[in-house]
Design a protein around this motif. Structure first.
Motif, PDB file in Angstrom:
ATOM      1  N   PRO A 132       0.860  -1.193   0.000  1.00 45.48           N
ATOM      2  CA  PRO A 132       0.000   0.000   0.000  1.00 45.48           C
ATOM      3  C   PRO A 132       0.898   1.246   0.000  1.00 45.48           C
ATOM      4  O   PRO A 132       2.112   1.153   0.213  1.00 45.48           O
ATOM      5  N   THR A 133       0.309   2.400  -0.195  1.00 48.60           N
ATOM      6  CA  THR A 133       1.059   3.651  -0.091  1.00 48.60           C
ATOM      7  C   THR A 133       1.699   3.725   1.299  1.00 48.60           C
ATOM      8  O   THR A 133       1.031   3.513   2.304  1.00 48.60           O
ATOM      9  N   GLY A 134       3.000   3.975   1.351  1.00 43.37           N
ATOM     10  CA  GLY A 134       3.730   4.030   2.610  1.00 43.37           C
ATOM     11  C   GLY A 134       4.188   2.681   3.129  1.00 43.37           C
ATOM     12  O   GLY A 134       4.893   2.607   4.135  1.00 43.37           O
ATOM     13  N   GLY A 135       3.799   1.607   2.441  1.00 46.72           N
ATOM     14  CA  GLY A 135       4.194   0.265   2.879  1.00 46.72           C
ATOM     15  C   GLY A 135       5.689   0.033   2.688  1.00 46.72           C
ATOM     16  O   GLY A 135       6.309   0.590   1.788  1.00 46.72           O
ATOM     17  N   GLU A 136       6.240  -0.790   3.564  1.00 47.20           N
ATOM     18  CA  GLU A 136       7.680  -1.064   3.509  1.00 47.20           C
ATOM     19  C   GLU A 136       7.913  -2.554   3.301  1.00 47.20           C
ATOM     20  O   GLU A 136       7.198  -3.385   3.859  1.00 47.20           O
ATOM     21  N   ALA A 137       8.908  -2.878   2.488  1.00 48.37           N
ATOM     22  CA  ALA A 137       9.285  -4.268   2.265  1.00 48.37           C
ATOM     23  C   ALA A 137      10.781  -4.412   2.494  1.00 48.37           C
ATOM     24  O   ALA A 137      11.556  -3.529   2.131  1.00 48.37           O
ATOM     25  N   LYS A 138      11.158  -5.515   3.095  1.00 48.91           N
ATOM     26  CA  LYS A 138      12.570  -5.857   3.273  1.00 48.91           C
ATOM     27  C   LYS A 138      12.774  -7.254   2.712  1.00 48.91           C
ATOM     28  O   LYS A 138      11.907  -8.109   2.859  1.00 48.91           O
ATOM     29  N   TRP A 139      13.898  -7.475   2.069  1.00 45.43           N
ATOM     30  CA  TRP A 139      14.201  -8.793   1.553  1.00 45.43           C
ATOM     31  C   TRP A 139      15.634  -9.158   1.921  1.00 45.43           C
ATOM     32  O   TRP A 139      16.486  -8.297   2.111  1.00 45.43           O
ATOM     33  N   SER A 140      15.850 -10.452   2.040  1.00 41.82           N
ATOM     34  CA  SER A 140      17.191 -10.966   2.278  1.00 41.82           C
ATOM     35  C   SER A 140      17.237 -12.413   1.809  1.00 41.82           C
ATOM     36  O   SER A 140      16.227 -13.114   1.820  1.00 41.82           O
ATOM     37  N   PHE A 141      18.413 -12.834   1.363  1.00 41.67           N
ATOM     38  CA  PHE A 141      18.623 -14.219   0.949  1.00 41.67           C
ATOM     39  C   PHE A 141      20.116 -14.466   0.859  1.00 41.67           C
ATOM     40  O   PHE A 141      20.924 -13.553   0.901  1.00 41.67           O
TER      41      PHE A 141
ATOM     42  N   ARG B 244      20.664  -8.243   0.797  1.00 44.37           N
ATOM     43  CA  ARG B 244      19.513  -7.697   1.519  1.00 44.37           C
ATOM     44  C   ARG B 244      19.199  -6.314   0.971  1.00 44.37           C
ATOM     45  O   ARG B 244      20.038  -5.662   0.366  1.00 44.37           O
ATOM     46  N   GLY B 245      17.971  -5.892   1.195  1.00 43.24           N
ATOM     47  CA  GLY B 245      17.565  -4.566   0.762  1.00 43.24           C
ATOM     48  C   GLY B 245      16.214  -4.214   1.340  1.00 43.24           C
ATOM     49  O   GLY B 245      15.550  -5.029   1.973  1.00 43.24           O
ATOM     50  N   LYS B 246      15.806  -2.947   1.105  1.00 41.45           N
ATOM     51  CA  LYS B 246      14.490  -2.517   1.588  1.00 41.45           C
ATOM     52  C   LYS B 246      13.951  -1.442   0.661  1.00 41.45           C
ATOM     53  O   LYS B 246      14.694  -0.781  -0.057  1.00 41.45           O
ATOM     54  N   PHE B 247      12.627  -1.290   0.704  1.00 41.03           N
ATOM     55  CA  PHE B 247      11.953  -0.348  -0.170  1.00 41.03           C
ATOM     56  C   PHE B 247      10.713   0.180   0.535  1.00 41.03           C
ATOM     57  O   PHE B 247       9.990  -0.573   1.179  1.00 41.03           O
ATOM     58  N   VAL B 248      10.452   1.486   0.397  1.00 36.20           N
ATOM     59  CA  VAL B 248       9.241   2.108   0.927  1.00 36.20           C
ATOM     60  C   VAL B 248       8.450   2.651  -0.249  1.00 36.20           C
ATOM     61  O   VAL B 248       8.974   3.414  -1.075  1.00 36.20           O
ATOM     62  N   ALA B 249       7.178   2.261  -0.349  1.00 34.60           N
ATOM     63  CA  ALA B 249       6.336   2.634  -1.483  1.00 34.60           C
ATOM     64  C   ALA B 249       5.737   4.025  -1.310  1.00 34.60           C
ATOM     65  O   ALA B 249       5.084   4.291  -0.301  1.00 34.60           O
TER      66      ALA B 249
END
Length: 201
Positions: free
Chosen positions: A122-131, A168-173
């Protein structure tokens, strides 16, 4: 309808007379009995030698049905798919494949194959990924974000790059949309499968 042909062995299909016979029978029946039930058939990640298979099947289809087939380039099939049907179409593809979705923590990417994961934000949502990448060389990883708005913008979150070890990384929509992660094992006769462990999204 969307079909991802990753991992399809064209030579295996062409050499197997039972599979080819059944495939031809299904296409003939579908062509005669259900010609208008198919709106569009989108094929992506076409394997090497697909042209041979298509030449064998093409004569079985009438011209109206043939015009409903769309072949997406191997360079950026997901962006093309989003342009055809919006960001919900590739999301459905990932769910249908039941691979690399957030619940999956480990997967293997065979030589010449591509794997995907996605997360709707959603607007303002944050995702983090790692592998962590194990056993293999040349695995390419990239992240894009497809907005849900009418003007469809594509944001390159992480450009394709060769990954080794832990990532790893992160993103804010800023706007609602679909975060799209791609792993590509370019393949080749000397390549082997690459395992990705401890994946989290």
């Amino acid at each position: 309808q969307v079909r991802d042909l990753s991992g399809l062995s064209v030579t295996g299909v062409l050499r197997n007379h039972a599979v080819m016979g059944r495939l031809q029978q299904v296409m003939k029946v579908g062509n005669l009995a259900y010609p208008e039930t198919l709106k569009k058939m989108v094929l992506l990640n076409l394997p090497a030698g697909f042209g041979l298979l298509w030449r064998a099947l093409k004569p079985l289809l009438n011209p109206r049905t043939l015009n409903k087939f769309v072949f997406l380039s191997s360079e950026d099939p997901i962006s093309e798919l989003v342009k055809i049907g919006g960001s919900r179409l590739p999301e459905a593809l990932v769910r249908a494949r039941q691979v690399t979705y957030p619940a999956c923590r480990r997967f293997e990417i065979h030589s010449g194959s591509t794997e995907y994961a996605c997360l709707r934000l959603p607007t303002g949502g944050e995702a983090k990924w790692s592998f962590r990448q194990r056993a293999g060389h040349g695995l390419q990883f990239s992240v894009r974000y497809y907005t849900d708005d009418h003007h469809l913008s594509i944001e390159e979150v992480q450009a394709p790059r060769t990954c080794t070890g832990s990532m790893r990384g992160k993103f804010v929509a800023e706007r609602s949309g679909l975060l799209w992660l791609t792993w590509v094992n370019p393949g080749g006769w000397t390549s082997r499968s690459v395992r990705v462990d401890n994946f989290e999204l």
